[in-house]
Structure formats: structure tokens, C-alpha cells
Design a protein around this motif. Structure first.
Motif, PDB file in Angstrom:
ATOM      1  N   LEU A  50       0.836  -1.205   0.000  1.00  0.00           N
ATOM      2  CA  LEU A  50       0.000   0.000   0.000  1.00  0.00           C
ATOM      3  C   LEU A  50       0.874   1.260   0.000  1.00  0.00           C
ATOM      4  O   LEU A  50       0.560   2.244  -0.675  1.00  0.00           O
ATOM      5  N   LEU A  53       2.036   1.876  -3.502  1.00  0.00           N
ATOM      6  CA  LEU A  53       0.973   2.479  -4.309  1.00  0.00           C
ATOM      7  C   LEU A  53       0.876   3.977  -4.021  1.00  0.00           C
ATOM      8  O   LEU A  53       0.772   4.792  -4.937  1.00  0.00           O
ATOM      9  N   ALA A  54       0.923   4.323  -2.745  1.00  0.00           N
ATOM     10  CA  ALA A  54       0.812   5.733  -2.355  1.00  0.00           C
ATOM     11  C   ALA A  54       1.936   6.546  -2.985  1.00  0.00           C
ATOM     12  O   ALA A  54       1.720   7.653  -3.483  1.00  0.00           O
ATOM     13  N   GLN A  56       3.439   5.954  -5.662  1.00  0.00           N
ATOM     14  CA  GLN A  56       3.239   6.084  -7.112  1.00  0.00           C
ATOM     15  C   GLN A  56       2.313   7.250  -7.464  1.00  0.00           C
ATOM     16  O   GLN A  56       2.454   7.857  -8.512  1.00  0.00           O
ATOM     17  N   VAL A  57       1.337   7.531  -6.617  1.00  0.00           N
ATOM     18  CA  VAL A  57       0.406   8.607  -6.960  1.00  0.00           C
ATOM     19  C   VAL A  57       0.815   9.948  -6.368  1.00  0.00           C
ATOM     20  O   VAL A  57       0.369  10.989  -6.824  1.00  0.00           O
ATOM     21  N   SER A  58       1.670   9.925  -5.356  1.00  0.00           N
ATOM     22  CA  SER A  58       2.036  11.179  -4.698  1.00  0.00           C
ATOM     23  C   SER A  58       3.370  11.018  -3.992  1.00  0.00           C
ATOM     24  O   SER A  58       3.523  10.110  -3.175  1.00  0.00           O
ATOM     25  N   PRO A  59       4.331  11.883  -4.277  1.00  0.00           N
ATOM     26  CA  PRO A  59       5.642  11.724  -3.645  1.00  0.00           C
ATOM     27  C   PRO A  59       5.603  11.961  -2.138  1.00  0.00           C
ATOM     28  O   PRO A  59       6.397  11.411  -1.405  1.00  0.00           O
ATOM     29  N   PRO A  61       2.776  11.551   0.444  1.00  0.00           N
ATOM     30  CA  PRO A  61       1.388  11.276   0.819  1.00  0.00           C
ATOM     31  C   PRO A  61       1.018  12.010   2.110  1.00  0.00           C
ATOM     32  O   PRO A  61       1.816  12.084   3.031  1.00  0.00           O
ATOM     33  N   GLU A  65      -4.986  10.914   4.657  1.00  0.00           N
ATOM     34  CA  GLU A  65      -5.315   9.958   3.594  1.00  0.00           C
ATOM     35  C   GLU A  65      -4.410   8.735   3.665  1.00  0.00           C
ATOM     36  O   GLU A  65      -4.826   7.612   3.354  1.00  0.00           O
ATOM     37  N   PHE A  66      -3.181   8.949   4.078  1.00  0.00           N
ATOM     38  CA  PHE A  66      -2.239   7.845   4.216  1.00  0.00           C
ATOM     39  C   PHE A  66      -2.757   6.854   5.272  1.00  0.00           C
ATOM     40  O   PHE A  66      -2.710   5.642   5.075  1.00  0.00           O
ATOM     41  N   LEU A  69      -5.610   4.870   3.919  1.00  0.00           N
ATOM     42  CA  LEU A  69      -5.105   3.826   3.020  1.00  0.00           C
ATOM     43  C   LEU A  69      -4.575   2.632   3.809  1.00  0.00           C
ATOM     44  O   LEU A  69      -4.981   1.486   3.582  1.00  0.00           O
TER      45      LEU A  69
ATOM     46  N   LYS B  20      -4.187   8.873 -11.342  1.00  0.00           N
ATOM     47  CA  LYS B  20      -3.672  10.217 -11.618  1.00  0.00           C
ATOM     48  C   LYS B  20      -4.474  10.893 -12.747  1.00  0.00           C
ATOM     49  O   LYS B  20      -4.731  12.095 -12.698  1.00  0.00           O
ATOM     50  N   ARG B  75     -11.626   1.717   0.293  1.00  0.00           N
ATOM     51  CA  ARG B  75     -10.802   2.490   1.216  1.00  0.00           C
ATOM     52  C   ARG B  75      -9.435   2.771   0.575  1.00  0.00           C
ATOM     53  O   ARG B  75      -8.885   3.861   0.698  1.00  0.00           O
ATOM     54  N   ALA B  79      -8.427   6.697  -0.772  1.00  0.00           N
ATOM     55  CA  ALA B  79      -7.291   7.364  -0.126  1.00  0.00           C
ATOM     56  C   ALA B  79      -6.248   7.742  -1.185  1.00  0.00           C
ATOM     57  O   ALA B  79      -5.703   8.851  -1.165  1.00  0.00           O
ATOM     58  N   LEU B  80      -5.997   6.821  -2.116  1.00  0.00           N
ATOM     59  CA  LEU B  80      -5.015   7.110  -3.169  1.00  0.00           C
ATOM     60  C   LEU B  80      -5.480   8.275  -4.037  1.00  0.00           C
ATOM     61  O   LEU B  80      -4.684   9.141  -4.421  1.00  0.00           O
ATOM     62  N   MET B  83      -4.931  11.517  -2.286  1.00  0.00           N
ATOM     63  CA  MET B  83      -3.502  11.867  -2.330  1.00  0.00           C
ATOM     64  C   MET B  83      -3.122  12.436  -3.698  1.00  0.00           C
ATOM     65  O   MET B  83      -2.370  13.416  -3.784  1.00  0.00           O
ATOM     66  N   ASN B  87      -1.705  16.126  -4.563  1.00  0.00           N
ATOM     67  CA  ASN B  87      -0.438  16.266  -5.279  1.00  0.00           C
ATOM     68  C   ASN B  87      -0.563  17.250  -6.438  1.00  0.00           C
ATOM     69  O   ASN B  87       0.440  17.776  -6.925  1.00  0.00           O
TER      70      ASN B  87
END
Lengths: 423, 423
Positions: A50, A53-54, A56-59, A61, A65-66, A69, B20, B75, B79-80, B83, B87
């Protein structure tokens, strides 16, 4: 037969087979007449996946939200565990941290438990259920947001629930047989400790022992909840951590409980600090403002000729960059000559309440290190602990030498039994 | 500019790239001045993977725990997504179904929404946030347990939130460009419908069209929430579903909205039923008690000589076994000769409010089927729909013939644009 809280870590429930195995063990406790509350971590590597994944979408997090997740991981394992128990013919209900009444502050990613109101757990138990609770998570008191408790948080969840439910014992199931007199990967002759006091366990935990985290032991001590650390892969008795040995098993407190080591720290030396009041305060205020946690602090004697002194401290390697940056920025206002950063250090700690009344312990400790040819760079002591910093390369040899010198070696080289994957 | 609810399905957020991409689209809507609430499903195949795990630990996963497990999927995605939006420099907060105030009954795995109290969503919006809500899930009113809404539940979540928040529109993002006059995989010349009434959409949904589920459209009609079904992969206008065409775009209601088909049903014929009052009631009470949903029901004319009749009905193939077992058990008390089970059938439905005032529609429909050499086995009609059952093998040909006969074919064979993976 009273209430038992059991906690299973991620390696114990890594796959469907693991979950079914753990379910059987839980049902055994229930069959033995206990009310059973189970705290479970996320399966195997779920949390790491997880986090990937986080990233990958946001440097970077965000905290809230973290946490949302990460808590999905325990939700999966606890629901599966409840299903597996029901499949064995016993009633089980799973609860999120929020449903279990784990109330925390609002510091996302490392929240602190401020209250536990386990009304739903109590009801579920009274109705004959086994209660499965998600570890590592809670809900913030003010905003009702989902929070996580940080590293090792599931152990803290277990102890906190045990306290709130007035449990007989909090059993922490893991993939080793208990707490050892030293890390068995380093010292082959390390012995499993049958019983250890909260105080000694706290010192071991803060000196590098990984089996239990400091805050979990601290919580258990405050509410006087006995912890039983044991393997989920064997049926063996593990290590009891409590105020005093249990009545039915007379165990004498050892002079020395164990030897811990830690190679995760670095050393920063602030060179050429004017030897006048307020200098140390300015340095450590700067460090604190950067939210860096430090461990040992040593100030060398001032060289009278120059009026300058050196101050050294250790800190997690992961925070080294942050500390150096913060200090460099304040170099002018604090007034020091330079900074030295050294991440090739190791720390060896000898822990035992007995050293309070055995004055020779410190001397024996240093002799053992000297005989092993290990050079000491820093020394720091508490009432029941002595720690030294050495070269990282010397740590394993030093731990073995001290372990032998204090008579901690087991009689058999085969005494150490690993039950699991060793993770 | 008012409030917009957007819903993204699992294929739109299947991986980090998808998340994204969706985040950018959401931010566009925010930049255009809307308040934005986003409902999101679990990523790609997450739900199926969780179901697999559940089946590994228990052959018959229990309702409450199964819901707890499945809701982990949303969930993670919500959350992702929050994020990813942060970002991009915009504020976003994610909410579970429970946090979003989606209150349901206690029927696990297929709960019904009974109230929506979106206080936290409203606050988040007023503070300038984009609100991300987990689809498919809620919390039960009586027990405060986590529930799921069943298949297509995220669409229902979106419409219910849109109603509770008095949204301008509920945008359902999917991997096709909108609702088509027939399944584009079967009819290459199917046209995207620009606007369709709630009534016609309801009939299409219950006749096999998969784009929107019946209960979601029903909810939208009850609260008069316009739905805009569109692709998350293109910027094109999709299909508007509402009471009447939007003022700025004069669209004439077509006589026929579309042709739907369904090959997921089977037919059961109860042979040799005594032709007397109460017989049909006994049969369908038995079916209802077995919790089997049926679709079409047809009773053939009684053969006067024997005093016996046949009753046929259609039902999902997945429920065939259950229905047969229930009827066989009651064979003696109901009194029939035998059961015939046929799962090689297909259903073709013609839908359009215009057929109310165009008496020739039924005749033209049957002529088209006849010209295509398709034999009709059962017929059932509503005010704005005609459905027939044929052999499953004939369905595709029948759909194409009817589509052409009613002038629904687009001018260009290239009109159909798939944006996504076609899932």
C-alpha cells in the motif's frame, strides 16, 4: 478462566493457510474457557504494498489519507480471520479500531491512544463471540478521522485493549519463541528468557531489542498487564513480561537480563562549541525544532586552553540529514566550528536491575569488551543499563563477548528454536 | 456553478496511472467552479481478489465479515485518489460510507440505503475540499455495522449523495461513451443516445442493458437527479438520463429508445398444473420462499380435455438450481407432473415510451423477428416495452434485425468509440 487478549503479527497471517492456522489456535483458547479478544496486523507485506501504491500517486502522501489507506490492510486480515473462525463452528465478529473504541489524538501516522471505550467488544464477548480487532488503528477524538499508531502499533492496540477490558494477560504472538538474552542471529547461544520485569524490558526495547516496542511495554507497565511473548508456530511457553514472576512459577530475577545491540544509529559530533552556559541548550533546541529524536548525549571535557568543547550525540541514521541541515543553518547563531557525521557506529547495551546492587558489573562489562579488543567511543548509563558506542564492525563480536562474560550462554548451542520464517 | 457528484468505476482507477488521470479530471471540474463530490469504486480487480481470499479461508463467508472485507477495496482507492488530487495542489478529503452518512438497513452484501446524512461532506466542501467517498458501502442504522450495497452499488451511492446534497448532476464515468441503442459489441451500428427518460432507462436496465443498474436509475428518478453517463477516457458528452431534455439542448424523445438483450436467464416450465384457483399462487410462493427472483411469467391456455396447464417463467441461471430444488420438494402439495429446465434461451426487449401512442410497434417488432427467421417462445409486454424469449443462438441476429427495422442504425459504422479496455 478470564479474558485473554491475543495479538498476531503480519507474518503469522501472511496467507490463507496462516489465517486458518491462527484461527485454530484462537478457537483452542476459547475452548479452554477463556473470553478471547484478538488483535491482528495486516497480512504479510500488505502494508508495504500500500505504501508503494501511495508513492506512485504522490511523492509526499498526506497524513490523513495515508492513514485511511494503510488501515485497509487490517480490515482485510481481521475479516478473513473472523470468517475462518466461523468456519470452525465458533462465533466471531471483527471490529475496526474505531468500532473497538480505540480513541487517539490527531497526529496522523503516529497517533497516541488517549482512551479505549470497548463497549462493542464487551457486548460481543458477552454474546459468546470471539472479538477480532484491527491493530495499528484508531479514530481521532476531535475530528473522528481514522488514525494509525505508527510502527509496532498493533502491539500497543493489544495492550491497550487488555487494560481497558481488565484482561488476565496480553499474549503477543510472533515468529520467534520469546525474548532472548541477545539477538539469536548474532549470539547462537542466546537463551530464551522465561520472565523479565517491565523495567528491564523497557531498557532492552530502547536499546535495540526488536521483539517488543518501548511504548507497548510502557503501556503494559502503567496498567500492570502481564505480556506473554510467544511463537504462533509452536505451542511452547514464551517470555512473560510483568511486575513480578507469576506465583505458580518461581523465577529468580537475574542480575543481568540481556545484551541488546543497535546498528541503526549514527553519531554527530559538534566540534568547537564555546564552553559557556546555553550552548548545549541552543544545539538541542535546534535539533528538537527539526523534530529529530536523539538517543545518547555526551559532552567531552573542555580543553582549558581553547575554551572550546565537543558535544556528541547519537540519532537514527534516517534522521541524520535533517539534523545536519538544521544545525548548519544555525551555525552562526549557535557558534561552533564544524560538524562530524559518522554512520559506522554500533551500540551495545547491558540491561539488568541487578546491576543496581552489584557494583562490579560496569567493570566486568568494560573488561569483556577490552578482552575482545573492542574500542569504546562513548559511554552512557542509566540505573539498570550500561551502553557503549563502538565501531559498527565490532558490534557482533562485542555482543558475544559480553554475553559469555556474564554467564548468559545457554548450555546447548541448539537451544534456540525458530518457528517461522525468521522475519 | 453548483455541486457535481462524479462516480468513477474500478476500470477507471485500475492502477496508479488511472488514479492520476482521474485526479486531473476531477481538478478540472473544481477549476470550472463546481463543488465536487467524487464516489469511487475499488481498483480494477481488487474486489475479485478479496472474494478469492475469502473463499480460501471459508467456503461460505458470512455476511457481516464479508462486507468488512470487501469495503477495504474502496478504502484503498479513495485514499489514493485523495492523495493524487492533493499532489495536484488541491485540497481533498476521503470518507468511508459510514463517514459520508450513508445509512443502510442490515441486509449484509445487498443492503438498501435508507438515509443519507452528509454533514461531514458538506463541511468538507464548505472548507474548499474536494470530497472523495467510498462507493458501494454504508453503515447499518441499528447495529452500526459496515454494509455493502451489492452489485453496482457505487452508482447508487453516487445518486443517493447527489440527492442528499441537491447536486446539479450525477456524472457516472465508465469505460464506454454512454448508453447505446443496443450493445455495441453485438450491433456495430448502435448509436450513442444523447438523452433518455428515466422510464425508458429503467426498462432498458431491467432488460439486460448493463451501463446503469435499475436501482440506481430508480433512485435518481425518485429524487429527480439528472444522470450523465460518460467515458472517463474521453472528453465527449455522454448520455443524459433525466425527466426531460435539458433546456439548452432540445432533443425530441425518440419513439424507440433502444434494443436490449439478455442471455443470463433460464426458463423453467412447470408441466401439468391442475387448472384451478390457487395453483399459480402455490408455485410462486414456493419460489419466493426460496428467495429466488423471477422475471417473465407466462401461463399457456389450458387444454380443456385434461384440465391441466403449463406455467413458464424465467429467472437468473444462477438461481436455477435453487428454484428447481424448492419446487421438487413441494411437488406433492402443489400437484404438477414435471419440471422442464432450459438454460439455452435469450431475451430481446424493445423499449420506448413512444410505443404507447404508436400502435404499429408490436407488429413491426414481430415482423422483424420473423423476417430474420427467429422463432418466438414467450412474449411479455409492459406499457413501454416488448420482450420476447428466443433460442440463445438467435439473440444476436434478432437484436441486429430489430435495431435496423426501427431505424436505429447510425449512418456510420465508425460511430462507436470505445475509450477504454472495453471491460
Amino acid at each position: 478462566m478470564g479474558l485473554v487478549v491475543q495479538k498476531y503479527g503480519g507474518s503469522s497471517v501472511a496467507d490463507a493457510e496462516g489465517i486458518k492456522r491462527v484461527a485454530k489456535r484462537i478457537v483452542e483458547a476459547k475452548k479452554n474457557g477463556h473470553q478471547v479478544v484478538v488483535v491482528v496486523s495486516a497480512m504479510g507485506d500488505t502494508t508495504d504494498e500500500l505504501i508503494d501504491l501511495a508513492e506512485q500517486v504522490s511523492p509526499m502522501p498526506a497524513g490523513r489519507e495515508f492513514d485511511m489507506l494503510l488501515t485497509a490492510g487490517e480490515r482485510i486480515s481481521m475479516a478473513l480471520l473472523a470468517m475462518a473462525i466461523k468456519n470452525l463452528g465458533h462465533e466471531a465478529q471483527s471490529f475496526t479500531g474505531s468500532q473497538a473504541g480505540v480513541i487517539t489524538d490527531s497526529v496522523h501516522n503516529k497517533a497516541r491512544i488517549i482512551d479505549v471505550t470497548p463497549g462493542r467488544i464487551r457486548t460481543a464477548l458477552d454474546e459468546g463471540n470471539i472479538a477480532i480487532v484491527a491493530g495499528f488503528q484508531g479514530v481521532s477524538q476531535d475530528k473522528k478521522d481514522i488514525t494509525t499508531l505508527g510502527r509496532g502499533g498493533s502491539d500497543t492496540t493489544a495492550v491497550a485493549l487488555a487494560a481497558a477490558l481488565d484482561a488476565e494477560v496480553c499474549e503477543i504472538y510472533t515468529d520467534v519463541d520469546g525474548v532472548f538474552t541477545a539477538d539469536p542471529r548474532v549470539v547462537k547461544k542466546a537463551r530464551k528468557i522465561d520472565w523479565i520485569s517491565f523495567e528491564d524490558m523497557l531498557e532492552l526495547a530502547s536499546s535495540g531489542s526488536k521483539v517488543l516496542l518501548h511504548r507497548c511495554v510502557e503501556y503494559a507497565r502503567r496498567y500492570n498487564i502481564p505480556i506473554h511473548v510467544r511463537s504462533s508456530f509452536s505451542g511452547l511457553q514464551g517470555t512473560w513480561v510483568s511486575n513480578e514472576p507469576r506465583g505458580d512459577r518461581k523465577v529468580e530475577q537475574a542480575i543481568i537480563s540481556g545484551v541488546a545491540h543497535d546498528t541503526s544509529e549514527a553519531k554527530i559530533t559538534v566540534v568547537g562549541v564555546p564552553d559557556k552556559p546555553g550552548e548545549a541548550a541552543a544545539i538541542f533546541r535546534t535539533i528538537a525544532d527539526a523534530e529529530v529524536n536523539i538517543d545518547m548525549v555526551v559532552q567531552n571535557v573542555s580543553a582549558a586552553a581553547t575554551g572550546l568543547t565537543d558535544i556528541s550525540f547519537t540519532l537514527p541514521k534516517t534522521e541524520g540529514r535533517k539534523a545536519i541541515d538544521a544545525l548548519e543553518k544555525q551555525k552562526g547563531s549557535i557558534g561552533f566550528e564544524s560538524l562530524r557525521y559518522d554512520d559506522q557506529i554500533g551500540k551495545i547495551s547491558l540491561v539488568g536491575a541487578g546491576m543496581k546492587t552489584n557494583p562490579g558489573v560496569t567493570a566486568s562489562f568494560f573488561e569483556a569488551l577490552s578482552n575482545a579488543g573492542v574500542n569504546i567511543e562513548l559511554i552512557s548509563t542509566s540505573e539498570i543499563r550500561i551502553s557503549v558506542v563502538t565501531r559498527a564492525d565490532d558490534v557482533n563480536e562485542a555482543v558475544r563477548a559480553v554475553h559469555t562474560a556474564f554467564g548468559l550462554d545457554s548450555d546447548s548451542a541448539e537451544a534456540v528454536v525458530y518457528g517461522g520464517t525468521g522475519r
